[in-house]
Design an enzyme around this catalytic site. Structure first.
Site, short mmCIF file in Angstrom:
data_model
loop_
_atom_site.label_atom_id
_atom_site.label_comp_id
_atom_site.label_asym_id
_atom_site.label_seq_id
_atom_site.Cartn_x
_atom_site.Cartn_y
_atom_site.Cartn_z
N ARG A 156 40.83 35.59 -30.56
CA ARG A 156 39.55 35.80 -30.07
C ARG A 156 38.56 35.73 -31.27
NH1 ARG A 156 40.56 32.98 -26.38
NH2 ARG A 156 40.67 33.45 -24.22
N HIS B 204 37.24 25.54 -30.63
CA HIS B 204 38.19 26.40 -29.22
C HIS B 204 38.86 25.00 -28.80
CE1 HIS B 204 38.46 30.08 -26.72
NE2 HIS B 204 39.69 29.51 -26.65
#
Lengths: 315, 315
Positions: A230, A278
């Site tokens: 993350r 991502h």
């Protein structure tokens, strides 16, 4: 929980999931498949089960009086962990299906680094026969920040390529491919001598900015940092400074504090930095449907669900 | 062969090999380490053993009356196989040390293809948040043209990434990671449905132009061809035509009929073609010295040497 169950599928890929779950012929289950929160509240308010994206489910939590279980289609469930939200249901996340994909991403970039794939492509464009000797992963030291199911898969691939593998974890030491474990205050010792540092930690208050100036300074200048966990785990200003000063050889980032990475963010012009959007481990619907099906059978059998998230711990 | 032995090291890395062999304290062995044929003939004419590069050794074969054994530092020993040359000595080649390196090269480029590493780098340069979904090796079909020690290593890496693996070989079927074998006239059936075709065959008369228009036409248009064997195995004009017409998605070539690839060769402007300069698997001296040391101990013990080359067969 007793039959019958009513499942709200709330996902951008709702139709595909509905098709896959219909094929699975799950006993006692009726489906409502929608792609947005408004439809969900209109058509799915009676549902006791929810399957879908945490960012969408967050929007409908207050409108589901019968809610018992949410199966998230993501590994990271931060949108559902805000302390202001309800936590009176069982939350399970997506696990066990991303290891192989994450490994392809991470080792694709590790090998591209060792083999100078971009530099060789530029040489080819210039008509140059580039005899630069390649590097090798063999014997290199891989440090895994987080050794959950993804980290453990990465350890296995690292060992396949002859790397030495270290792990930094909260407590677990169950991955057979990790040769040495570090915990808590051992972070600088963990970082020492690493050729590659790969973060796959979940985004929680405890992991916020764990990759900071101190950790980066403990890495050798030849090291490359990869983030598939993350963005919140990284102090982005500290990482930018390490790359600009040459104290870190490179970084490969698939996740960021803000996504999409905003135009004008310093990372767009930081040297030796690979930015991907991502995309390291997309959720393939057939895999994800399999996770739901397995857990639904556990629900029917009265067994504990797999991949349950602890709301306090955050993963 | 009886003690003492006198070894001619004839290699660009002669000093490094001399250092490594001196460290190994091999009984009954004296060393002459030179980097060129002229020095070799002047200082090493009495040697009964030779260790080095086939292209250099070829130049001194007639000047070594006591020659008994040549340990080549390359896997491919074509320079020593010309029928006009002597073959009254034991020739062993380099094997067992290239599998891991070849695997890093091949899977570096396979993953770069699936993950569109070059296209994503271009998107990043343009400041673009590129959400293109990546491909995956999982479930893809890998076809190995040649399943020797290198091919078998590639099979293992393919299986690690969840690929299905087929092999085409002369006869051997000993690699546990190959699920299906094809031989002789089965070449079109072998090619059918492959996502990746990887050649690691040795360069012999039997393998010349085995990758020709017929084989290329039997591949799906999505397939990518990788050559880490020898350039002579490929009909280069047929490969160029397949790439230009879009009948083949891509090729990654580390070896060519002529090396360095000449300026003006059509490959320099062929689309979807990656050219690397015969760098897939460099010989690391410590590995190669280990091969010599093991074989020297076998020689002293009167055991058959490992990796003996059949002059007729060519490998």
């Amino acid at each position: 929980m007793t039959l019958p169950h009513k499942l709200l599928i709330l996902s951008e890929q709702a139709q595909e999931y509905a098709r896959l779950l219909a094929e699975a012929s799950l006993p006692g289950l009726s489906l409502v498949a929608v792609t947005g929160p408004e439809q969900a509240l209109r058509r799915g308010a009676e549902c006791d089960l929810v399957f879908g994206e945490p960012s969408l489910i967050r929007e409908v939590l207050t409108g589901l009086p019968n809610l018992q279980w949410v199966q998230a289609t993501w590994a990271g469930v931060e949108p559902l962990l805000d302390p202001s939200l309800r936590c009176d249901y069982v939350l399970t996340n997506a696990r066990g299906i991303f290891g192989g994909l994450m490994s392809e991403y991470v080792f694709g970039y590790l090998l591209a680094h060792e083999r100078a794939i971009l530099a060789r492509a530029a040489a080819q464009q210039a008509g140059c026969w580039d005899r630069t000797e390649p590097g090798s992963l063999r014997g290199k030291l891989l440090g895994l920040l987080g050794v959950g199911s993804i980290g453990c898969y990465l350890a296995g691939t690292g060992r396949h390529f002859g790397m030495r593998v270290r792990g930094y974890t909260l407590s677990s030491e169950s991955c057979p491919d990790v040769e040495q474990y570090f915990h808590e205050a051992d972070l600088p010792a963990f970082a020492e001598g690493l050729d590659y540092l790969v973060n796959s930690l979940p985004g929680t208050p405890a992991t916020r900015h764990i990759v900071d100036a101190t950790l980066l300074a403990a890495l050798p200048a030849r090291a490359v940092f990869v983030n598939v966990g993350r963005g919140s785990s990284v102090d982005e200003a500290a990482l930018e400074a390490a790359l600009r000063s040459g104290k870190l050889a490179g970084a490969v980032l698939d996740v960021f504090e803000q996504e999409p990475l905003p135009p004008g963010h310093p990372f767009w012009s930081t040297p030796n930095l690979v930015i991907t959007a991502h995309v390291a481990a997309p959720t393939f619907p057939a895999d994800m449907a399999g996770v739901f099906v397995e857990n639904y059978h556990r629900l029917l059998a009265g067994e504990p669900l797999k991949y349950r998230v602890d709301f306090e711990r955050g993963y």
